[in-house]
Design a protein around this motif. Structure first.
Motif, PDB file in Angstrom:
ATOM      1  N   UNK A  83       0.847  -1.206   0.000  1.00  0.00           N
ATOM      2  CA  UNK A  83       0.000   0.000   0.000  1.00  0.00           C
ATOM      3  C   UNK A  83       0.877   1.250   0.000  1.00  0.00           C
ATOM      4  N   UNK A  84       1.956   1.197   0.737  1.00  0.00           N
ATOM      5  CA  UNK A  84       2.882   2.330   0.766  1.00  0.00           C
ATOM      6  C   UNK A  84       3.573   2.517  -0.567  1.00  0.00           C
ATOM      7  N   UNK A  85       3.979   1.428  -1.190  1.00  0.00           N
ATOM      8  CA  UNK A  85       4.672   1.498  -2.479  1.00  0.00           C
ATOM      9  C   UNK A  85       3.795   2.173  -3.533  1.00  0.00           C
ATOM     10  N   UNK A  86       2.525   1.811  -3.509  1.00  0.00           N
ATOM     11  CA  UNK A  86       1.601   2.402  -4.497  1.00  0.00           C
ATOM     12  C   UNK A  86       0.945   3.686  -3.982  1.00  0.00           C
ATOM     13  N   UNK A  87       1.384   4.145  -2.842  1.00  0.00           N
ATOM     14  CA  UNK A  87       0.870   5.385  -2.230  1.00  0.00           C
ATOM     15  C   UNK A  87      -0.651   5.379  -2.165  1.00  0.00           C
ATOM     16  N   UNK A  88      -1.168   4.285  -1.686  1.00  0.00           N
ATOM     17  CA  UNK A  88      -2.626   4.171  -1.603  1.00  0.00           C
ATOM     18  C   UNK A  88      -3.175   5.031  -0.479  1.00  0.00           C
ATOM     19  N   UNK A  89      -4.449   5.423  -0.660  1.00  0.00           N
ATOM     20  CA  UNK A  89      -5.126   6.205   0.374  1.00  0.00           C
ATOM     21  C   UNK A  89      -5.226   5.367   1.641  1.00  0.00           C
ATOM     22  N   UNK A  90      -5.324   6.073   2.767  1.00  0.00           N
ATOM     23  CA  UNK A  90      -5.572   5.368   4.019  1.00  0.00           C
ATOM     24  C   UNK A  90      -6.880   4.607   3.865  1.00  0.00           C
ATOM     25  N   UNK A  91      -6.855   3.346   4.192  1.00  0.00           N
ATOM     26  CA  UNK A  91      -8.059   2.532   4.035  1.00  0.00           C
ATOM     27  C   UNK A  91      -7.745   1.108   4.422  1.00  0.00           C
TER      28      UNK A  91
END
Lengths: 270, 80
Positions: free
Chosen positions: B34-42
């Motif tokens: 999730x961090x690698x793809x800079x995903x929204x908090x969720x």
């Protein structure tokens, strides 16, 4: 003399077509009690399908009021409801009764955390139509402890999920959660923002995904109540409407989950 | 010996290779991806085939093998 049949009589029975589905236990369905927690997008659709399916005893719980941005996905809400900021639960109950006048839909304007699920009358099925993880976990815990089937729905844009929890068998909702869930647990995705303690981006919501997910929730309840639990989703269905994917994924019991590590059977399960 | 797995982003179809130790947890993979793809908090879950992997399990406990394909899926939490 034998009793004569009346022509057209079958079309006077609003549940006639349901009765023609062999496995559907309409007799049980009309006597069952449902608790629907959340009267927003999913709650509207779930209650609509419940009353049309023949359920007569429904309790709807929600603490929020209707706002105009609800109107793109809530079949029971009208412009004037938003203008008057009416209570969601009350409006859903009133409009559902118009769809099926013999149904008793009782609104409860409250947070689910303030409701004692163990008090009578005990529901036969609980529906989670919520917008936050804390309330889902509360409902999951109480339903599991009381041995009541819990059918949870969730949506985000064109994606959705239905989780079926059938205590005392199998994993519960909490077993399938991880740090990413708990990190956002206290962030309430309130449509009105009243309950939000800090800024949180709104979850996109639209009616087609909401309808699909709510319909699956109700259909799973129909299976449970008709003695077809073995055909229910085990354990979670993920739906991706954008890519036309629908998959059933299994979870497993988390030995560290409080529901399973220190659960004692409730009186009703003995 | 480290394992190398491929994690797919269910939303975009993108993939990333990850090198893991047996004691890494599934939650570590979720957060890393999730961090690698800079995903929204969720909320996110990780699947391997038809199974959702439990967050608290280590890679070894979850039976993750070298060259496995895993998929990061958002866990929809709205509904209001």
């Amino acid at each position: 003399m034998s009793e004569a049949i009346k022509l057209g009589e079958i079309d006077e029975d609003r549940l006639d077509r349901s009765r023609r589905i062999g496995w559907l236990d309409v007799g049980k369905i009309v006597k069952s009690r449902c608790l629907v927690v959340g009267a927003g997008a999913l709650g509207n659709e779930v209650v609509k399908s419940l009353v049309l399916s023949g359920f007569k005893e429904i309790v709807v719980v929600d603490m929020d009021r209707i706002v105009r941005s609800n109107l793109n996905r809530c079949v029971f809400f009208r412009e004037e409801d938003a203008e008057s900021r009416l209570q969601k639960a009350s409006v859903v109950a009133a409009r559902a009764a118009e769809l099926s006048p013999t149904a008793r839909v009782t609104p409860v304007v409250s947070s689910i955390q303030d409701i004692d699920l163990s008090s009578s009358p005990r529901p036969d099925v609980v529906f989670g139509c919520l917008d936050n993880i804390a309330a889902r976990l509360h409902l999951n815990a109480h339903s599991y402890h009381l041995g009541i089937p819990y059918i949870d729905g969730g949506t985000n844009g064109f994606a959705g999920r239905v989780h079926v929890v059938l205590p005392p068998e199998g994993p519960c909702l909490q077993c399938g959660m991880n740090r990413s869930h708990f990190r956002i647990m206290e962030k309430r995705h309130s449509c009105t923002g009243i309950e939000a303690s800090f800024y949180e981006p709104k979850v996109p919501a639209e009616i087609t995904t909401t309808s699909v997910i709510a319909a699956i929730q109700v259909r799973e309840a129909l299976k449970v109540l008709s003695g077809k639990s073995e055909d229910c989703i085990r354990h979670v269905a993920h739906y991706d409407g954008l890519r036309n994917r629908f998959e059933i994924l299994e979870t497993s019991i988390d030995p560290g989950c409080p529901m399973h590590s220190r659960m004692e059977p409730h009186d009703s399960q003995r | 010996m480290p394992l190398r797995v491929k994690v797919r982003n269910a939303e975009s179809g993108a993939t990333v290779d990850m090198e893991l130790e047996g004691e890494n947890t599934i939650e570590d993979i979720i957060e890393g991806a999730a961090g690698y793809w800079e995903k929204d908090a969720g909320a996110y879950v990780l699947r391997r085939g038809k199974r959702l992997l439990r967050g608290q399990q280590t890679v070894a406990e979850a039976g993750v093998l070298n060259s496995d394909d895993l998929e990061l899926i958002p866990d929809p939490e709205g509904g209001g």
